[in-house]
Design a protein around this motif. Structure first.
Motif, PDB file in Angstrom:
ATOM      1  N   UNK A 127       0.852  -1.188   0.000  1.00  0.00           N
ATOM      2  CA  UNK A 127       0.000   0.000   0.000  1.00  0.00           C
ATOM      3  C   UNK A 127       0.889   1.240   0.000  1.00  0.00           C
ATOM      4  N   UNK A 128       0.267   2.400  -0.072  1.00  0.00           N
ATOM      5  CA  UNK A 128       1.038   3.639  -0.069  1.00  0.00           C
ATOM      6  C   UNK A 128       1.729   3.891   1.263  1.00  0.00           C
ATOM      7  N   UNK A 129       1.309   3.211   2.331  1.00  0.00           N
ATOM      8  CA  UNK A 129       1.913   3.392   3.651  1.00  0.00           C
ATOM      9  C   UNK A 129       2.936   2.318   3.985  1.00  0.00           C
ATOM     10  N   UNK A 130       3.199   1.423   3.051  1.00  0.00           N
ATOM     11  CA  UNK A 130       4.144   0.336   3.295  1.00  0.00           C
ATOM     12  C   UNK A 130       5.577   0.844   3.209  1.00  0.00           C
ATOM     13  N   UNK A 131       6.368   0.510   4.238  1.00  0.00           N
ATOM     14  CA  UNK A 131       7.794   0.849   4.248  1.00  0.00           C
ATOM     15  C   UNK A 131       8.665  -0.400   4.145  1.00  0.00           C
ATOM     16  N   UNK A 132       8.148  -1.536   4.550  1.00  0.00           N
ATOM     17  CA  UNK A 132       8.888  -2.799   4.495  1.00  0.00           C
ATOM     18  C   UNK A 132       7.914  -3.906   4.131  1.00  0.00           C
ATOM     19  N   UNK A 133       8.358  -4.793   3.273  1.00  0.00           N
ATOM     20  CA  UNK A 133       7.497  -5.878   2.809  1.00  0.00           C
ATOM     21  C   UNK A 133       7.594  -7.066   3.756  1.00  0.00           C
ATOM     22  N   UNK A 134       6.497  -7.808   3.934  1.00  0.00           N
ATOM     23  CA  UNK A 134       6.552  -8.996   4.800  1.00  0.00           C
ATOM     24  C   UNK A 134       7.389 -10.104   4.172  1.00  0.00           C
ATOM     25  N   UNK A 135       7.863 -10.991   5.018  1.00  0.00           N
ATOM     26  CA  UNK A 135       8.732 -12.065   4.552  1.00  0.00           C
ATOM     27  C   UNK A 135       8.020 -13.006   3.595  1.00  0.00           C
ATOM     28  N   UNK A 136       6.707 -13.088   3.667  1.00  0.00           N
ATOM     29  CA  UNK A 136       5.954 -14.008   2.812  1.00  0.00           C
ATOM     30  C   UNK A 136       6.105 -13.690   1.330  1.00  0.00           C
ATOM     31  N   UNK A 137       6.391 -12.421   0.994  1.00  0.00           N
ATOM     32  CA  UNK A 137       6.546 -12.052  -0.421  1.00  0.00           C
ATOM     33  C   UNK A 137       7.995 -11.786  -0.805  1.00  0.00           C
ATOM     34  N   UNK A 138       8.911 -11.849   0.148  1.00  0.00           N
ATOM     35  CA  UNK A 138      10.327 -11.587  -0.147  1.00  0.00           C
ATOM     36  C   UNK A 138      11.170 -12.858  -0.131  1.00  0.00           C
ATOM     37  N   UNK A 139      10.548 -13.985   0.142  1.00  0.00           N
ATOM     38  CA  UNK A 139      11.321 -15.234   0.200  1.00  0.00           C
ATOM     39  C   UNK A 139      11.896 -15.596  -1.166  1.00  0.00           C
ATOM     40  N   UNK A 140      11.160 -15.326  -2.232  1.00  0.00           N
ATOM     41  CA  UNK A 140      11.602 -15.689  -3.576  1.00  0.00           C
ATOM     42  C   UNK A 140      11.744 -14.426  -4.416  1.00  0.00           C
ATOM     43  N   UNK A 141      12.904 -14.303  -5.032  1.00  0.00           N
ATOM     44  CA  UNK A 141      13.170 -13.115  -5.847  1.00  0.00           C
ATOM     45  C   UNK A 141      12.348 -13.145  -7.129  1.00  0.00           C
ATOM     46  N   UNK A 142      11.901 -11.971  -7.552  1.00  0.00           N
ATOM     47  CA  UNK A 142      11.143 -11.828  -8.788  1.00  0.00           C
ATOM     48  C   UNK A 142      11.372 -10.436  -9.336  1.00  0.00           C
ATOM     49  N   UNK A 143      11.007 -10.225 -10.591  1.00  0.00           N
ATOM     50  CA  UNK A 143      11.186  -8.910 -11.215  1.00  0.00           C
ATOM     51  C   UNK A 143      10.389  -7.831 -10.484  1.00  0.00           C
ATOM     52  N   UNK A 144       9.109  -8.048 -10.154  1.00  0.00           N
ATOM     53  CA  UNK A 144       8.381  -7.007  -9.406  1.00  0.00           C
ATOM     54  C   UNK A 144       9.017  -6.694  -8.054  1.00  0.00           C
ATOM     55  N   UNK A 145       9.485  -7.716  -7.355  1.00  0.00           N
ATOM     56  CA  UNK A 145      10.100  -7.490  -6.047  1.00  0.00           C
ATOM     57  C   UNK A 145      11.397  -6.704  -6.184  1.00  0.00           C
ATOM     58  N   UNK A 146      12.228  -7.072  -7.162  1.00  0.00           N
ATOM     59  CA  UNK A 146      13.498  -6.359  -7.359  1.00  0.00           C
ATOM     60  C   UNK A 146      13.273  -4.918  -7.797  1.00  0.00           C
ATOM     61  N   UNK A 147      12.147  -4.642  -8.440  1.00  0.00           N
ATOM     62  CA  UNK A 147      11.852  -3.273  -8.856  1.00  0.00           C
ATOM     63  C   UNK A 147      11.323  -2.429  -7.707  1.00  0.00           C
ATOM     64  N   UNK A 148      10.513  -3.034  -6.827  1.00  0.00           N
ATOM     65  CA  UNK A 148       9.851  -2.285  -5.759  1.00  0.00           C
ATOM     66  C   UNK A 148      10.775  -2.021  -4.578  1.00  0.00           C
ATOM     67  N   UNK A 149      11.644  -2.958  -4.228  1.00  0.00           N
ATOM     68  CA  UNK A 149      12.473  -2.831  -3.031  1.00  0.00           C
ATOM     69  C   UNK A 149      13.368  -1.587  -3.021  1.00  0.00           C
ATOM     70  N   UNK A 150      14.060  -1.240  -4.118  1.00  0.00           N
ATOM     71  CA  UNK A 150      14.863  -0.001  -4.068  1.00  0.00           C
ATOM     72  C   UNK A 150      14.027   1.250  -3.859  1.00  0.00           C
TER      73      UNK A 150
END
Length: 210
Positions: free
Chosen positions: A47-70
């Motif tokens: 969401x717009x208030x998210x500062x850190x993602x939960x571990x459930x979606x960061x366990x496996x690397x993906x293109x959307x995750x690598x784009x959003x994390x920085x």
């Protein structure tokens, strides 16, 4: 120039192109399905208030995750202009992974009919050379040779049609993922709205918050 050798070589090239195209089609179909599922899971928790993602979606690397994390990592300190630049950079960096291998399908779509036509020409040349050497004037033998030569054109068109339909399907899937990725990046870059103090004449000097 050996027309028979050229004719056979063209067939081998077309068969190899078809095999390579099928590998790309299967690999990209599986990859796009997995990437879209990962993006959907990320959209459910981001969401717009998210500062850190939960571990459930960061366990496996993906293109959307690598784009959003920085973007999330710079959200607290960076200015709006810097976040906008980061969003653009991450979106452009994701393009290479999205389009990997699709150039081969586009090449086969263009080249397969041309290879088939070239194979037909070589087959016709070979047929007439064989007929002239043997002194055969039977029309049925000429028709049989022409039919074999025309098979190359039919094969080239069939390969091009398979690759064209598959490429359009994969391009559509890629566009859907790109749209979802844009939404994720915009959510990640949206600054958190903080409450501002509002004072009025009826407040008697006491601050109130909206």
């Amino acid at each position: 120039m050996n027309a028979t050798l050229m004719h056979d070589a063209i067939f081998y090239v077309m068969y190899f192109s078809l095999a390579a195209a099928l590998v790309i089609i299967i690999e990209r179909s599986i990859w796009f399905a997995w990437t879209r599922r990962q993006a959907s899971q990320l959209a459910a928790v981001l969401t717009t208030e998210t500062h850190a993602l939960p571990e459930s979606v960061t366990r496996r690397s993906s293109v959307p995750l690598r784009a959003v994390q920085p973007v999330l990592a710079r959200k607290a300190q960076a200015s709006a202009e810097a976040l906008s630049d980061e969003v653009d950079a991450q979106y452009l960096l994701s393009k290479a992974a999205m389009t990997r291998g699709l150039w081969l399908l586009e090449t086969v779509v263009t080249a397969a009919p041309l290879l088939g036509l070239l194979g037909t020409v070589m087959g016709i040349i070979d047929t007439f050379k064989a007929l002239a050497a043997a002194g055969v004037s039977d029309a049925s033998q000429v028709s049989a040779g022409m039919g074999t030569a025309l098979y190359a054109t039919g094969l080239g068109i069939a390969i091009a049609l398979v690759c064209l339909v598959s490429n359009n399907f994969l391009q559509n899937r890629m566009e859907r993922i790109n749209e979802l990725l844009k939404v994720l990046l915009l959510r990640a870059a949206t600054p958190v709205q903080r409450a501002e103090p509002v004072a009025g004449p009826q407040d008697n000097g006491v601050r109130r918050y909206a």
